[in-house]
Structure formats: structure tokens, C-alpha cells
Write a protein that holds these residues in place. Structure first.
Motif, PDB file in Angstrom:
ATOM      1  N   CYS A  14      25.406  41.451  22.218  1.00 54.97           N
ATOM      2  CA  CYS A  14      25.933  42.819  22.126  1.00 54.97           C
ATOM      3  C   CYS A  14      25.055  43.654  21.202  1.00 54.97           C
ATOM      4  O   CYS A  14      24.711  44.804  21.528  1.00 54.97           O
ATOM      5  CB  CYS A  14      27.371  42.813  21.610  1.00 54.97           C
ATOM      6  N   ALA A  15      24.684  43.073  20.055  1.00 49.27           N
ATOM      7  CA  ALA A  15      23.847  43.799  19.096  1.00 49.27           C
ATOM      8  C   ALA A  15      22.526  44.191  19.747  1.00 49.27           C
ATOM      9  O   ALA A  15      22.062  45.332  19.616  1.00 49.27           O
ATOM     10  CB  ALA A  15      23.616  42.951  17.852  1.00 49.27           C
ATOM     11  N   GLU A  16      21.924  43.243  20.463  1.00 51.43           N
ATOM     12  CA  GLU A  16      20.638  43.531  21.116  1.00 51.43           C
ATOM     13  C   GLU A  16      20.763  44.609  22.184  1.00 51.43           C
ATOM     14  O   GLU A  16      19.823  45.345  22.459  1.00 51.43           O
ATOM     15  CB  GLU A  16      20.055  42.244  21.716  1.00 51.43           C
ATOM     16  N   ALA A  17      21.945  44.682  22.812  1.00 50.28           N
ATOM     17  CA  ALA A  17      22.151  45.688  23.857  1.00 50.28           C
ATOM     18  C   ALA A  17      22.706  46.996  23.285  1.00 50.28           C
ATOM     19  O   ALA A  17      22.996  47.932  24.037  1.00 50.28           O
ATOM     20  CB  ALA A  17      23.102  45.126  24.917  1.00 50.28           C
ATOM     21  N   GLY A  18      22.863  47.044  21.963  1.00 45.37           N
ATOM     22  CA  GLY A  18      23.419  48.248  21.348  1.00 45.37           C
ATOM     23  C   GLY A  18      24.879  48.468  21.713  1.00 45.37           C
ATOM     24  O   GLY A  18      25.347  49.602  21.816  1.00 45.37           O
ATOM     25  N   SER A  23      33.317  44.858  22.871  1.00 47.85           N
ATOM     26  CA  SER A  23      33.251  45.404  24.232  1.00 47.85           C
ATOM     27  C   SER A  23      33.147  44.296  25.280  1.00 47.85           C
ATOM     28  O   SER A  23      33.126  44.570  26.478  1.00 47.85           O
ATOM     29  CB  SER A  23      32.065  46.377  24.362  1.00 47.85           C
ATOM     30  N   VAL A  24      33.058  43.048  24.825  1.00 48.33           N
ATOM     31  CA  VAL A  24      32.978  41.921  25.750  1.00 48.33           C
ATOM     32  C   VAL A  24      34.135  40.953  25.469  1.00 48.33           C
ATOM     33  O   VAL A  24      34.355  40.542  24.330  1.00 48.33           O
ATOM     34  CB  VAL A  24      31.641  41.153  25.593  1.00 48.33           C
ATOM     35  N   THR A  25      34.873  40.638  26.520  1.00 44.36           N
ATOM     36  CA  THR A  25      35.954  39.653  26.424  1.00 44.36           C
ATOM     37  C   THR A  25      35.443  38.299  26.881  1.00 44.36           C
ATOM     38  O   THR A  25      34.892  38.182  27.981  1.00 44.36           O
ATOM     39  CB  THR A  25      37.142  40.083  27.319  1.00 44.36           C
ATOM     40  N   LEU A  26      35.624  37.297  26.035  1.00 40.08           N
ATOM     41  CA  LEU A  26      35.245  35.933  26.406  1.00 40.08           C
ATOM     42  C   LEU A  26      36.424  35.266  27.109  1.00 40.08           C
ATOM     43  O   LEU A  26      37.463  35.010  26.498  1.00 40.08           O
ATOM     44  CB  LEU A  26      34.866  35.139  25.155  1.00 40.08           C
ATOM     45  N   VAL A  27      36.236  35.015  28.412  1.00 38.49           N
ATOM     46  CA  VAL A  27      37.253  34.282  29.177  1.00 38.49           C
ATOM     47  C   VAL A  27      36.815  32.823  29.195  1.00 38.49           C
ATOM     48  O   VAL A  27      35.814  32.473  29.824  1.00 38.49           O
ATOM     49  CB  VAL A  27      37.389  34.845  30.607  1.00 38.49           C
ATOM     50  N   ILE A 197      25.548  40.330  29.637  1.00 35.05           N
ATOM     51  CA  ILE A 197      25.914  41.334  28.624  1.00 35.05           C
ATOM     52  C   ILE A 197      24.859  42.441  28.560  1.00 35.05           C
ATOM     53  O   ILE A 197      25.184  43.626  28.453  1.00 35.05           O
ATOM     54  CB  ILE A 197      26.125  40.655  27.252  1.00 35.05           C
ATOM     55  N   ALA A 198      23.596  42.054  28.688  1.00 29.94           N
ATOM     56  CA  ALA A 198      22.522  43.065  28.700  1.00 29.94           C
ATOM     57  C   ALA A 198      22.697  44.031  29.869  1.00 29.94           C
ATOM     58  O   ALA A 198      22.311  45.202  29.784  1.00 29.94           O
ATOM     59  CB  ALA A 198      21.158  42.382  28.773  1.00 29.94           C
ATOM     60  N   PHE A 199      23.301  43.555  30.960  1.00 33.16           N
ATOM     61  CA  PHE A 199      23.528  44.401  32.138  1.00 33.16           C
ATOM     62  C   PHE A 199      24.915  45.020  32.158  1.00 33.16           C
ATOM     63  O   PHE A 199      25.317  45.589  33.162  1.00 33.16           O
ATOM     64  CB  PHE A 199      23.260  43.609  33.422  1.00 33.16           C
ATOM     65  N   GLY A 200      25.662  44.885  31.049  1.00 36.42           N
ATOM     66  CA  GLY A 200      26.925  45.610  30.937  1.00 36.42           C
ATOM     67  C   GLY A 200      28.196  44.814  31.140  1.00 36.42           C
ATOM     68  O   GLY A 200      29.283  45.407  31.226  1.00 36.42           O
ATOM     69  N   ALA A 201      28.107  43.485  31.205  1.00 36.27           N
ATOM     70  CA  ALA A 201      29.326  42.689  31.407  1.00 36.27           C
ATOM     71  C   ALA A 201      30.383  43.049  30.369  1.00 36.27           C
ATOM     72  O   ALA A 201      30.086  43.177  29.180  1.00 36.27           O
ATOM     73  CB  ALA A 201      29.013  41.193  31.315  1.00 36.27           C
ATOM     74  N   THR A 202      31.635  43.194  30.827  1.00 32.44           N
ATOM     75  CA  THR A 202      32.758  43.385  29.905  1.00 32.44           C
ATOM     76  C   THR A 202      33.585  42.110  29.784  1.00 32.44           C
ATOM     77  O   THR A 202      34.354  41.954  28.843  1.00 32.44           O
ATOM     78  CB  THR A 202      33.691  44.516  30.382  1.00 32.44           C
ATOM     79  N   HIS A 203      33.448  41.224  30.780  1.00 28.78           N
ATOM     80  CA  HIS A 203      34.153  39.936  30.776  1.00 28.78           C
ATOM     81  C   HIS A 203      33.160  38.848  31.153  1.00 28.78           C
ATOM     82  O   HIS A 203      32.607  38.890  32.271  1.00 28.78           O
ATOM     83  CB  HIS A 203      35.303  39.937  31.786  1.00 28.78           C
ATOM     84  N   VAL A 204      32.895  37.922  30.245  1.00 25.28           N
ATOM     85  CA  VAL A 204      32.037  36.789  30.589  1.00 25.28           C
ATOM     86  C   VAL A 204      32.938  35.565  30.764  1.00 25.28           C
ATOM     87  O   VAL A 204      33.920  35.388  30.028  1.00 25.28           O
ATOM     88  CB  VAL A 204      30.920  36.540  29.555  1.00 25.28           C
TER      89      VAL A 204
END
Ligand code: PLP
Length: 217
Positions: A14-18, A23-27, A197-204
Motif C-alpha cells: 500500500c505504501a509503495e502504491a501511495g 484501503s485493502v481488506t485481507l480475506v 494492490i499495485a493495480f488497485g485491489a481492495t480485497h486480496v
């Protein structure tokens, strides 16, 4: 345990993608895993889990939900129409809405039971015969159809072909989501969640990297 390693890696990506870390939910995908492994992760405070089979989830999660507050359960595998009601009662989020018949069944049952899980439309970005999901070219029409049924569509989900660069598929899914005004992107698994995440994932959706290899024996 691997949970903290994965949450650290998500924060780093997330930090690298700014992007904000929340903003990301870990499923955490707990399918097939021994119950004690799942319980260990529950014990560390993680509350968001995913399963790919309704029956399997129904066997373990009612008990876990009774013992741990705040569990959110996501269905990430294909949903047969005849299991829709059971799935809607057990899961908080369904990632695999992939055909008009299923959308209609969900809409009808939502009317009856007075609630509906949050939904993701699965897109078969690789156009693979054996894989579920609407074809990319049919996605806009299908999302519109779901909205006409008043379904709570939050985003899109994909599972890239195993033998292709996932980033192409992540980019395609993000593009389809954007032109449909959808904020949610369910993409990225153990091998590629940072790229997602770099491409915008909100749920991994991460399974083996948290719990260890699955033993199907
Ligand atoms: C099993 C599964 C995952 C997790 O896979 P890992 O490689 O173990 O992280 C993610 N998404 C879906 C749809 C799955 O079925």
C-alpha cells in the motif's frame, strides 16, 4: 505465524502504491485448512475469512461465529442456484455472482429474508472455458442487470489464468470496474497479492501464505 507477515507485506505494498493501508481488506481463505490453524488465526484477532464451498463453510463457521465476535465471511467460490439461500444466510459477502439466473435468485431471496450480502461480479478475464465468471465483453451489461434488480454490487472479482502474467488481468478488471463506477476489486492471492494492490485491489484473497499449504489428501 504468517498472518503478521502478510499484513506487513500488504501495508508495504500500500505504501509503495501511495495507498492507505486500510484501503485493502485481507480475506483469509480458510478452505480445507485444519480447524486448529483457522482457530490460531482467529486467536490473533483476524476476523475476515473466505471459503469457496457453501457446504464446507456451513460445517465450521456457525460454531466459530458463535465463539468469536465480529467474524465476516466471504464466499469466493462458484455458487449453485440451489445453495443460494443457505449462502445468503451464512456469508456477508459473495464474490462469485456470474450469471443472470443467480442474480435473479439472489434478488428474490433478498426480498424474502430482508437482507442481502454485498456482492462482487466475477469476471472471467482470461476467457477460460473451465472458469466461472462473465466474459469481459458482457460485464457492463451484467452489472447493469444486477443494478436493475437493486442488488448491492460493490465490485468485481477475477482469478487470472495460472499460466499468464496476472497484472494484465488485474489491469483489465480495474478498467471494467472504473467504467462501471464500482469501487471494489477482489483480486490477488498468495502468489500475487502485492501486484494486485499495485493495480488497485481492495480485497486480496490469501490462503496458503497465511495458513500453510492445503492438504487435499
Ligand atoms: C483458494 C482460493 C484463494 C486462495 O489461494 P492461495 O493461493 O492459497 O492464496 C483465493 N481465491 C479463490 C477464489 C480461491 O478459491
Amino acid at each position: 505465524m504468517a498472518l503478521t507477515e502478510i499484513t506487513d507485506r500488504i501495508a508495504q505494498a500500500c505504501a509503495e502504491a501511495g495507498r492507505a493501508p486500510d484501503s485493502v481488506t485481507l480475506v483469509a481463505i480458510s478452505k480445507v485448512q485444519p480447524l486448529e490453524r483457522v482457530e490460531a488465526v482467529l486467536g490473533q484477532g483476524h476476523r475476515v475469512y473466505g471459503e469457496n464451498k457453501v457446504q464446507e463453510a456451513a460445517g465450521k463457521w456457525p460454531d466459530f461465529k458463535a465463539r468469536y465476535d465480529g467474524v465476516k465471511l466471504h464466499l469466493v467460490g462458484p455458487l449453485q442456484s440451489n445453495k443460494t439461500r443457505q449462502a445468503m444466510e451464512l456469508f456477508d459477502v459473495i464474490h462469485s455472482v456470474d450469471r443472470p439466473k443467480l442474480a435473479n435468485t439472489i434478488a428474490r431471496i433478498a426480498q424474502e429474508i430482508g437482507h442481502c450480502p454485498e456482492l462482487f461480479v466475477q469476471v472471467n478475464t482470461g476467457e477460460e472455458d473451465q472458469k466461472a465468471g462473465v466474459l469481459p465483453g458482457d460485464a457492463d451489461a451484467f452489472v447493469a442487470e444486477c443494478r436493475d434488480l437493486d442488488l448491492p454490487v460493490r465490485g468485481l472479482m477475477c482469478i487470472p489464468p495460472v499460466d499468464e502474467t496476472p497484472s494484465v488481468h488485474f489491469a483489465l478488471l480495474a478498467k471494467i470496474a472504473e467504467r462501471n463506477g464500482l469501487a471494489g476489486l477482489s483480486m490477488g492471492m498468495s502468489a500475487d497479492f502485492e501486484e494486485a494492490i499495485a493495480f488497485g485491489a481492495t480485497h486480496v484473497r490469501v490462503g496458503s501464505a497465511i495458513f500453510g499449504e492445503r492438504d487435499y489428501g
